[in-house]
Design a protein around this motif. Structure first.
Motif, short mmCIF file in Angstrom:
data_model
loop_
_atom_site.label_atom_id
_atom_site.label_comp_id
_atom_site.label_asym_id
_atom_site.label_seq_id
_atom_site.Cartn_x
_atom_site.Cartn_y
_atom_site.Cartn_z
N UNK A 84 0.83 -1.20 0.00
CA UNK A 84 0.00 0.00 0.00
C UNK A 84 0.86 1.25 0.00
N UNK A 85 1.91 1.26 0.81
CA UNK A 85 2.80 2.42 0.89
C UNK A 85 3.48 2.68 -0.45
N UNK A 86 3.95 1.63 -1.10
CA UNK A 86 4.66 1.80 -2.36
C UNK A 86 3.73 2.31 -3.46
N UNK A 87 2.50 1.84 -3.45
CA UNK A 87 1.56 2.26 -4.49
C UNK A 87 1.13 3.72 -4.32
N UNK A 91 10.31 8.32 -4.66
CA UNK A 91 9.40 8.39 -3.53
C UNK A 91 8.98 7.00 -3.06
N UNK A 92 8.98 6.02 -3.96
CA UNK A 92 8.71 4.64 -3.53
C UNK A 92 9.81 4.19 -2.56
N UNK A 105 19.23 8.93 -11.98
CA UNK A 105 19.32 10.36 -12.28
C UNK A 105 18.07 10.92 -12.91
N UNK A 106 17.30 10.08 -13.58
CA UNK A 106 16.09 10.56 -14.25
C UNK A 106 14.88 9.76 -13.77
N UNK A 107 14.80 9.54 -12.47
CA UNK A 107 13.74 8.70 -11.92
C UNK A 107 12.43 9.46 -11.73
N UNK A 108 12.45 10.79 -11.84
CA UNK A 108 11.22 11.54 -11.64
C UNK A 108 10.30 11.38 -12.85
#
Length: 200
Positions: free
Chosen positions: A83-86, A93-94, A197-200
């Protein structure tokens, strides 16, 4: 009197009868307190029953044995983690949610990754673990290949290793000196940005 009738008539430490569902939750909550303080090795069903203020047969009625109790804790933990990861907006942020989960649920975290303590073939545990794994894989898949490389599976292992390793070191106080007065979640965000580096 049968064990089911006995458990239904158990009383809490305050003397009020537990409802059937409340007793199971009370046992789990007490077990989590013991694990947080003493680790899984400090857990015994008889001592747990004494702490929860119930008969020595009550924990066995709900969980059969110690492995069953720990498996229930692990399954609950993986469900909470999924639930937190989703709820995370992106992979970084995960990872933050993973670290936050470990900080907020340290007893669950200790048990979830100790397969020698669990009934690894338990359906509830397997389902919850799969949900958590799926949530992490989906977060990794959402990152463009330029930010994670072409091997999504390996990127997932890297992301999990970073979050899990950081959380483990944090809970064991091995990061007390490097962290100082910095917020652990902010430090993790910085580290994750260095790797993805480009995870957003």
């Amino acid at each position: 009197m049968s064990s089911s009738k006995a458990s239904a008539n158990e009383k809490s430490p305050s003397g009020r009868p537990y409802h059937h569902g409340d007793l199971r939750r009370a046992i789990l909550a007490t077990a989590l307190d013991v694990i947080a303080a003493d680790g899984p090795s400090g857990l015994s069903l008889r001592d747990l029953a004494r702490r929860a203020g119930v008969s020595h047969a009550a924990p066995a009625h709900h969980f059969k044995d110690r492995a069953g109790l720990l498996t229930a804790i692990a399954a609950e933990g993986f469900g909470l983690l999924a639930t937190a990861l989703r709820e995370a907006a992106d992979l970084k942020e995960a990872g933050v949610r993973y670290v936050r989960f470990a900080r907020e649920h340290p007893a669950h975290f200790q048990v979830m990754f100790a397969p020698e303590l669990l009934r690894t073939g338990d359906l509830e545990l397997a389902t919850a673990r799969a949900l958590a794994g799926d949530a992490l894989r989906e977060a990794v898949a959402a990152v463009p290949p330029r930010g994670r490389g072409t091997d999504a599976r390996l990127a997932g292992v890297a992301a999990w290793s970073l979050a899990h390793g950081f959380a483990t070191l944090l809970l064991s106080h091995n990061l007390d000196d490097p962290l100082g007065d910095q917020d652990p979640e902010e430090m993790f965000r910085t580290m994750a940005a260095m790797l993805f580096r480009h995870a957003e």
